[in-house]
Design a protein around this motif. Sequence first.
Motif, PDB file in Angstrom:
ATOM      1  N   LYS A  57       0.882   1.594  22.023  1.00 42.98           N
ATOM      2  CA  LYS A  57       0.479   0.465  21.191  1.00 42.98           C
ATOM      3  C   LYS A  57      -0.483  -0.419  21.980  1.00 42.98           C
ATOM      4  O   LYS A  57      -0.165  -0.880  23.066  1.00 42.98           O
ATOM      5  N   LYS A  58      -1.662  -0.650  21.413  1.00 43.47           N
ATOM      6  CA  LYS A  58      -2.679  -1.460  22.092  1.00 43.47           C
ATOM      7  C   LYS A  58      -2.588  -2.913  21.646  1.00 43.47           C
ATOM      8  O   LYS A  58      -2.357  -3.188  20.467  1.00 43.47           O
ATOM      9  N   PRO A  59      -2.808  -3.849  22.594  1.00 45.28           N
ATOM     10  CA  PRO A  59      -2.837  -5.259  22.182  1.00 45.28           C
ATOM     11  C   PRO A  59      -4.071  -5.549  21.325  1.00 45.28           C
ATOM     12  O   PRO A  59      -5.161  -5.061  21.618  1.00 45.28           O
ATOM     13  N   MET A  60      -3.869  -6.316  20.263  1.00 45.07           N
ATOM     14  CA  MET A  60      -4.954  -6.649  19.345  1.00 45.07           C
ATOM     15  C   MET A  60      -5.360  -8.100  19.545  1.00 45.07           C
ATOM     16  O   MET A  60      -4.519  -8.956  19.820  1.00 45.07           O
ATOM     17  N   LYS A  91      -9.164  -6.530  16.449  1.00 46.11           N
ATOM     18  CA  LYS A  91      -9.574  -5.265  17.043  1.00 46.11           C
ATOM     19  C   LYS A  91      -8.807  -5.077  18.350  1.00 46.11           C
ATOM     20  O   LYS A  91      -8.284  -6.038  18.900  1.00 46.11           O
ATOM     21  N   PRO A  92      -8.774  -3.845  18.863  1.00 44.94           N
ATOM     22  CA  PRO A  92      -8.117  -3.638  20.163  1.00 44.94           C
ATOM     23  C   PRO A  92      -8.789  -4.492  21.249  1.00 44.94           C
ATOM     24  O   PRO A  92     -10.015  -4.630  21.287  1.00 44.94           O
ATOM     25  N   LYS A  93      -7.961  -5.057  22.129  1.00 41.77           N
ATOM     26  CA  LYS A  93      -8.431  -5.978  23.155  1.00 41.77           C
ATOM     27  C   LYS A  93      -9.541  -5.381  24.029  1.00 41.77           C
ATOM     28  O   LYS A  93     -10.481  -6.077  24.400  1.00 41.77           O
ATOM     29  N   ASP A  94      -9.447  -4.077  24.331  1.00 38.89           N
ATOM     30  CA  ASP A  94     -10.432  -3.458  25.231  1.00 38.89           C
ATOM     31  C   ASP A  94     -11.810  -3.269  24.584  1.00 38.89           C
ATOM     32  O   ASP A  94     -12.774  -2.960  25.283  1.00 38.89           O
ATOM     33  N   GLU A  95     -11.925  -3.468  23.276  1.00 38.15           N
ATOM     34  CA  GLU A  95     -13.224  -3.374  22.603  1.00 38.15           C
ATOM     35  C   GLU A  95     -13.949  -4.717  22.578  1.00 38.15           C
ATOM     36  O   GLU A  95     -15.107  -4.781  22.181  1.00 38.15           O
ATOM     37  N   LEU A  96     -13.261  -5.791  22.965  1.00 39.23           N
ATOM     38  CA  LEU A  96     -13.824  -7.135  22.887  1.00 39.23           C
ATOM     39  C   LEU A  96     -14.111  -7.682  24.278  1.00 39.23           C
ATOM     40  O   LEU A  96     -13.570  -7.205  25.270  1.00 39.23           O
ATOM     41  N   VAL A  97     -14.951  -8.695  24.334  1.00 44.03           N
ATOM     42  CA  VAL A  97     -15.234  -9.382  25.598  1.00 44.03           C
ATOM     43  C   VAL A  97     -14.573 -10.761  25.532  1.00 44.03           C
ATOM     44  O   VAL A  97     -14.559 -11.405  24.481  1.00 44.03           O
ATOM     45  N   ARG A  98     -14.000 -11.205  26.655  1.00 42.49           N
ATOM     46  CA  ARG A  98     -13.263 -12.464  26.694  1.00 42.49           C
ATOM     47  C   ARG A  98     -14.132 -13.573  27.273  1.00 42.49           C
ATOM     48  O   ARG A  98     -14.881 -13.365  28.224  1.00 42.49           O
ATOM     49  N   ILE A  99     -14.016 -14.754  26.696  1.00 43.95           N
ATOM     50  CA  ILE A  99     -14.671 -15.957  27.219  1.00 43.95           C
ATOM     51  C   ILE A  99     -13.544 -16.909  27.604  1.00 43.95           C
ATOM     52  O   ILE A  99     -12.679 -17.209  26.782  1.00 43.95           O
ATOM     53  N   ALA A 100     -13.545 -17.332  28.861  1.00 45.15           N
ATOM     54  CA  ALA A 100     -12.456 -18.169  29.377  1.00 45.15           C
ATOM     55  C   ALA A 100     -12.936 -19.595  29.604  1.00 45.15           C
ATOM     56  O   ALA A 100     -14.075 -19.830  29.998  1.00 45.15           O
ATOM     57  N   TYR A 101     -12.020 -20.545  29.368  1.00 43.63           N
ATOM     58  CA  TYR A 101     -12.286 -21.963  29.602  1.00 43.63           C
ATOM     59  C   TYR A 101     -11.169 -22.514  30.468  1.00 43.63           C
ATOM     60  O   TYR A 101     -10.004 -22.500  30.075  1.00 43.63           O
TER      61      TYR A 101
END
Length: 84
Positions: A1-4, A14-24
């Motif tokens: 099971k992939k994190p969404m 979408k699956p977390k690994d397909e997205l890019v994260r922006i951190a603050y």
Amino acid sequence: KKPMRRCIGCMESKPKDELVRIAYYEGDLTVDASGRAKGRGVYLCRNAECMELAQKKNALQRNFKTNFDKETINRIFEELRHVE
């Protein structure tokens, strides 16, 4: 099971690994390529349409509840274009 995770541009999960994260964290906004940076994070699809949509809707300001200056926003979206 992939994190969404939900994209702040198109609002699709979408699956977390397909997205890019922006951190603050502590007033600093960064593109988090590793996905492990400290702070609150939001996710964005890696395609240009979602990036433009997020920029147009002021999605970063709304999600982080902070007003960023135009230079910071432009720098982040410029970095995102080179992450692909």
